[in-house]
Design a protein around this motif. Structure first.
Motif, PDB file in Angstrom:
ATOM      1  N   UNK A   1      55.808  66.159 -20.258  1.00 54.74           N
ATOM      2  CA  UNK A   1      56.183  67.206 -19.657  1.00 54.74           C
ATOM      3  C   UNK A   1      56.971  68.304 -20.286  1.00 54.74           C
ATOM      4  N   UNK A   2      57.892  67.932 -21.243  1.00 55.18           N
ATOM      5  CA  UNK A   2      58.594  68.821 -21.847  1.00 55.18           C
ATOM      6  C   UNK A   2      57.750  69.502 -22.991  1.00 55.18           C
ATOM      7  N   UNK A   3      56.966  68.873 -23.807  1.00 58.28           N
ATOM      8  CA  UNK A   3      56.176  69.442 -24.586  1.00 58.28           C
ATOM      9  C   UNK A   3      54.909  70.318 -24.287  1.00 58.28           C
ATOM     10  N   UNK A   4      54.543  69.926 -22.939  1.00 57.52           N
ATOM     11  CA  UNK A   4      53.172  70.564 -22.624  1.00 57.52           C
ATOM     12  C   UNK A   4      53.557  72.022 -21.807  1.00 57.52           C
ATOM     13  N   UNK A   5      52.902  73.070 -22.268  1.00 61.19           N
ATOM     14  CA  UNK A   5      53.232  74.110 -21.790  1.00 61.19           C
ATOM     15  C   UNK A   5      52.515  74.372 -20.327  1.00 61.19           C
ATOM     16  N   UNK A   6      52.614  75.531 -19.749  1.00 62.97           N
ATOM     17  CA  UNK A   6      51.964  75.943 -18.390  1.00 62.97           C
ATOM     18  C   UNK A   6      50.306  75.950 -18.528  1.00 62.97           C
ATOM     19  N   UNK A   7      49.743  75.092 -17.329  1.00 64.59           N
ATOM     20  CA  UNK A   7      48.406  75.377 -17.477  1.00 64.59           C
ATOM     21  C   UNK A   7      47.707  73.920 -18.554  1.00 64.59           C
ATOM     22  N   UNK A   8      48.750  73.256 -18.876  1.00 70.10           N
ATOM     23  CA  UNK A   8      48.212  72.323 -19.954  1.00 70.10           C
ATOM     24  C   UNK A   8      47.887  71.175 -19.126  1.00 70.10           C
ATOM     25  N   UNK A   9      47.535  70.040 -19.813  1.00 71.52           N
ATOM     26  CA  UNK A   9      47.099  68.893 -19.012  1.00 71.52           C
ATOM     27  C   UNK A   9      47.839  67.450 -19.661  1.00 71.52           C
ATOM     28  N   UNK A  10      47.990  66.762 -18.772  1.00 75.96           N
ATOM     29  CA  UNK A  10      48.679  65.184 -19.189  1.00 75.96           C
ATOM     30  C   UNK A  10      47.598  64.120 -18.353  1.00 75.96           C
ATOM     31  N   UNK A  11      47.263  63.226 -19.087  1.00 77.39           N
ATOM     32  CA  UNK A  11      46.311  62.238 -18.651  1.00 77.39           C
ATOM     33  C   UNK A  11      46.772  60.773 -18.938  1.00 77.39           C
ATOM     34  N   UNK A  12      46.681  59.796 -17.958  1.00 71.59           N
ATOM     35  CA  UNK A  12      47.157  58.454 -18.057  1.00 71.59           C
ATOM     36  C   UNK A  12      45.754  57.880 -17.936  1.00 71.59           C
ATOM     37  N   UNK A  13      45.729  56.635 -18.997  1.00 74.06           N
ATOM     38  CA  UNK A  13      44.627  55.853 -19.096  1.00 74.06           C
ATOM     39  C   UNK A  13      45.028  54.170 -19.446  1.00 74.06           C
ATOM     40  N   UNK A  14      44.079  53.516 -19.075  1.00 77.24           N
ATOM     41  CA  UNK A  14      44.348  52.110 -19.480  1.00 77.24           C
ATOM     42  C   UNK A  14      42.994  51.408 -19.927  1.00 77.24           C
ATOM     43  N   UNK A  15      43.116  50.907 -20.887  1.00 73.74           N
ATOM     44  CA  UNK A  15      41.491  50.431 -21.595  1.00 73.74           C
ATOM     45  C   UNK A  15      41.677  49.084 -22.351  1.00 73.74           C
ATOM     46  N   UNK A  16      41.039  48.156 -22.340  1.00 70.64           N
ATOM     47  CA  UNK A  16      41.146  47.130 -23.133  1.00 70.64           C
ATOM     48  C   UNK A  16      40.831  47.010 -24.596  1.00 70.64           C
ATOM     49  N   UNK A  17      41.729  46.469 -25.259  1.00 74.96           N
ATOM     50  CA  UNK A  17      41.786  46.719 -26.806  1.00 74.96           C
ATOM     51  C   UNK A  17      41.982  45.486 -27.416  1.00 74.96           C
ATOM     52  N   UNK A  18      41.095  44.819 -28.191  1.00 74.36           N
ATOM     53  CA  UNK A  18      41.042  43.620 -28.986  1.00 74.36           C
ATOM     54  C   UNK A  18      42.100  42.579 -28.403  1.00 74.36           C
ATOM     55  N   UNK A  19      41.686  42.031 -27.105  1.00 70.86           N
ATOM     56  CA  UNK A  19      42.321  40.831 -26.338  1.00 70.86           C
ATOM     57  C   UNK A  19      43.412  41.341 -25.586  1.00 70.86           C
ATOM     58  N   UNK A  20      43.864  42.712 -25.675  1.00 71.68           N
ATOM     59  CA  UNK A  20      45.191  43.086 -25.190  1.00 71.68           C
ATOM     60  C   UNK A  20      44.638  44.211 -24.218  1.00 71.68           C
ATOM     61  N   UNK A  21      45.678  45.043 -23.674  1.00 71.33           N
ATOM     62  CA  UNK A  21      45.320  46.308 -22.732  1.00 71.33           C
ATOM     63  C   UNK A  21      46.243  47.477 -23.391  1.00 71.33           C
ATOM     64  N   UNK A  22      45.606  48.417 -23.551  1.00 70.98           N
ATOM     65  CA  UNK A  22      46.036  49.623 -24.214  1.00 70.98           C
ATOM     66  C   UNK A  22      46.442  50.646 -23.127  1.00 70.98           C
ATOM     67  N   UNK A  23      47.563  51.124 -22.809  1.00 68.25           N
ATOM     68  CA  UNK A  23      47.855  52.112 -22.033  1.00 68.25           C
ATOM     69  C   UNK A  23      48.241  53.409 -22.678  1.00 68.25           C
ATOM     70  N   UNK A  24      47.580  54.644 -22.301  1.00 71.01           N
ATOM     71  CA  UNK A  24      47.562  55.872 -23.099  1.00 71.01           C
ATOM     72  C   UNK A  24      48.322  56.905 -22.420  1.00 71.01           C
ATOM     73  N   UNK A  25      49.119  57.799 -23.053  1.00 71.72           N
ATOM     74  CA  UNK A  25      49.809  58.795 -22.203  1.00 71.72           C
ATOM     75  C   UNK A  25      49.208  59.953 -23.145  1.00 71.72           C
TER      76      UNK A  25
END
Length: 456
Positions: free
Chosen positions: A363-387
Motif C-alpha cells: 500500500x505504501x509503494x502503490x500510487x493511486x489507481x494502482x492494483x494489489x492482488x493476492x493469490x495462492x498456487x501449488x508449487x513443487x509439493x508446497x503452496x506459494x502465496x503471492x502479494x
C-alpha cells in the motif's frame, strides 16, 4: 641353434660338458703312446660318447621336469601381478614348501593391499567431509590432490585441476606467494587472503611435506567468510539500532526542551509536540518489540501453532481488513481465485502477520489507481502465496538485501517503518519450513512470494 635357445637344453649341456671333458682326457691318457692300454682307447671312446649322449638325455629330462614343475608357479605369479590376489596354488608336482610359501605371500600381499585401500578410503572420506580446503602441490607446481572443500573455496574442478599447474587452475597471486615462500624457505607460511571476485576471506597455510630440496607443499585453506559476515552483521546491527533509536530520542529531547522553555504555555504548540513525542515513543516501542521478536525467531524459541489453512477464504479475510485502506487510496485490492483450492500447513496468526506486513508495504509503494492482488498456487509439493502490486518497484541492486535487518531501499524517505518488517517476514516463513523471495522491476511493481507446506 633353436635347441640351444631352450632353457632345459642349455641346462642339459651344463651336465654333459663335464662328461665330454672327461672322455677327452681319457683319450689323451690312453693314447697311442701308452701301448699297454692302447687297445682300450676305442672302447673308452665309445663309452665316453655313449655316456655323453645318455647324460645329455637325462639332463634334458630332469630340466624338463624341473621347468614343468615351475610353470604353474610362473603363471600364478603373472596372475598375482595382474591383480588377481585371490589366486592360490593347489598341491601338485611342485614342491609343497614352494606352494605354501607362494600362498602365504599372496595372502599377506592381499591383506596389505586391503589395509592400504581401507586407509585410503578413510583418508578420502575425511578429506571430503572437511570444512577446510586441502590441496597437495608437487615441487613442480602441479596439483596432486584437492578435496571438495578446496574445489568449492577456489571455484575449481578437481577432475581438471589435478595434474595441472596450480597457477593455471587458480589464478590468485596472493596464494601463489604463500606457496612460493613455503617452497623456498622450507618453513610453514601463513597468509590472509581476500578473493575479490567471490567476496571470500581465507587464511592460507602452506607447509612443506618434507625438508628435501624437491619437496611438495600441503596447502590448507580456512574459510573465514561466515565469521566475517557475522562480525559485519553485528557491527551493522549495533549501528542501525543506534541510528534508529537516536533519531526519535533526539527529537523527543528537543521537543521537551522547547516545552520547558515556555512552549508549554502555548496550548496548540504543546498539543502538537505531545503528539510528536507520542509518535516517536510508539516508534521506539515498535523497534524494541520487533527486535525481541526477531531474537525469539532466530533462537528458535517461538512456538508455532500449526493447522490446516484453506487459503482462498483466508486471503478473503485479509482483503476485507484492508479494503478500507485500499479504497482511501483508490487502489483495487483483489484475491485471484484458483481451481485447485490450495490448502497449507501453518500458524494462522503468523501467516496473518506475514501478509499484514507485505500488504502494508504494498500500500505504501502503490500510487493511486494502482492494483494489489493476492493469490495462492501449488508449487513443487508446497503452496506459494503471492502479494503482487503495481507500485514503484525495487532496483535490482537492492533485491539481494531486501530481507536484511534495517535495510531500506530508499533511506532518504521516512515512512515511519523500522526496517525490520521484511526480516521478520523471512524468519516467520523459515520457521514454518518455507522460503520467501521477491521479483521486482523498477517502475513496474513487485511480487513478494512465500511458501508453506501443502496440506493433503
Amino acid at each position: 641353434m633353436r635347441l640351444l635357445n631352450l632353457r632345459h637344453w642349455r641346462l642339459a649341456f651344463l651336465f654333459a660338458v663335464p662328461i665330454a671333458v672327461s672322455t677327452g682326457a681319457a683319450f689323451y691318457v690312453f693314447g697311442p703312446e701308452q701301448t699297454p692300454l692302447n687297445r682300450l682307447a676305442p672302447a673308452a671312446g665309445l663309452v665316453g660318447v655313449a655316456a655323453f649322449v645318455l647324460s645329455l638325455w637325462l639332463a634334458n629330462a630332469v630340466s624338463r621336469r624341473a621347468f614343468a614343475s615351475l610353470h604353474p608357479l610362473t603363471q600364478a605369479m603373472l596372475r598375482l601381478a595382474q591383480g588377481n590376489l585371490d589366486y592360490r596354488l593347489q598341491t601338485g608336482s611342485e614342491p609343497k614348501e614352494l606352494i605354501d610359501a607362494f600362498n602365504r605371500t599372496a595372502a599377506t600381499l592381499r591383506n596389505i593391499i586391503e589395509e592400504l585401500s581401507e586407509e585410503r578410503n578413510k583418508l578420502s572420506a575425511i578429506l571430503d567431509t572437511m570444512a577446510d580446503g586441502v590441496v597437495v602441490i608437487e615441487a613442480d607446481g602441479s596439483i596432486e590432490l584437492m578435496n571438495r572443500a578446496g574445489e568449492e573455496i577456489l571455484n575449481a574442478n578437481a577432475k581438471t585441476a589435478v595434474g595441472a599447474r596450480f597457477m593455471e587452475a587458480v589464478r590468485d597471486h596472493e596464494i601463489r606467494d604463500v606457496i612460493s615462500k613455503a617452497l623456498q624457505t622450507k618453513q610453514p607460511q601463513r597468509g590472509d587472503i581476500e578473493l575479490l571476485h567471490r567476496r571470500r576471506y581465507l587464511v592460507a597455510i602452506a607447509a612443506p611435506l618434507t625438508q628435501e630440496e624437491a619437496s611438495g607443499v600441503l596447502l590448507t585453506l580456512h574459510d573465514l567468510t561466515p565469521i566475517r559476515q557475522v562480525e559485519t552483521t553485528r557491527r551493522e546491527f549495533v549501528s542501525n539500532v543506534s541510528h534508529e533509536l537516536r533519531t526519535p530520542i533526539a527529537s523527543i529531547r528537543a521537543m521537551v526542551e522547547t516545552l520547558q522553555r515556555g512552549a508549554m504555555d502555548d496550548r496548540q504548540v504543546a498539543s502538537d509536540f505531545m503528539e510528536r513525542i507520542n509518535r516517536d515513543i510508539v516508534r521506539m516501542n515498535d523497534i524494541v518489540s520487533e527486535l525481541l521478536e526477531l531474537s525469539l525467531l532466530e533462537s528458535g524459541q517461538m512456538k508455532m501453532d500449526v493447522s490446516v489453512i484453506d487459503l482462498i477464504p483466508f486471503l478473503e479475510e485479509i482483503k476485507q481488513e484492508y479494503q478500507a485502506k485500499a479504497e482511501a487510496k483508490k487502489i483495487r485490492l483483489s484475491v485471484e481465485e484458483d481451481i485447485h483450492r490450495p490448502r497449507a500447513l501453518g500458524d494462522r496468526g503468523k501467516v496473518r502477520q506475514i501478509l499484514t506486513n507485505l500488504l502494508d508495504n504494498a500500500l505504501k509503494a502503490t500510487a493511486e489507481s494502482g492494483e494489489i492482488a493476492l493469490s495462492a498456487l501449488p508449487r513443487n509439493g508446497s503452496t506459494a502465496i503471492n502479494v503482487r502490486d503495481t507500485g514503484d518497484g525495487i532496483a535490482q541492486e537492492h533485491l539481494p538485501h531486501i530481507f536484511e535487518r534495517f535495510y531500506k531501499a530508499d533511506r532518504s524517505r521516512r515512512d515511519g517503518g523500522t526496517g525490520l518488517g521484511l526480516s521478520i517476514v523471512k524468519h516467520l516463513v523459515q520457521a514454518q519450513d518455507g522460503e520467501v523471495w521477491v521479483e521486482s522491476r523498477e517502475g513496474e511493481g513487485s511480487t513478494f512470494s512465500f511458501t508453506l507446506p501443502a496440506a493433503r
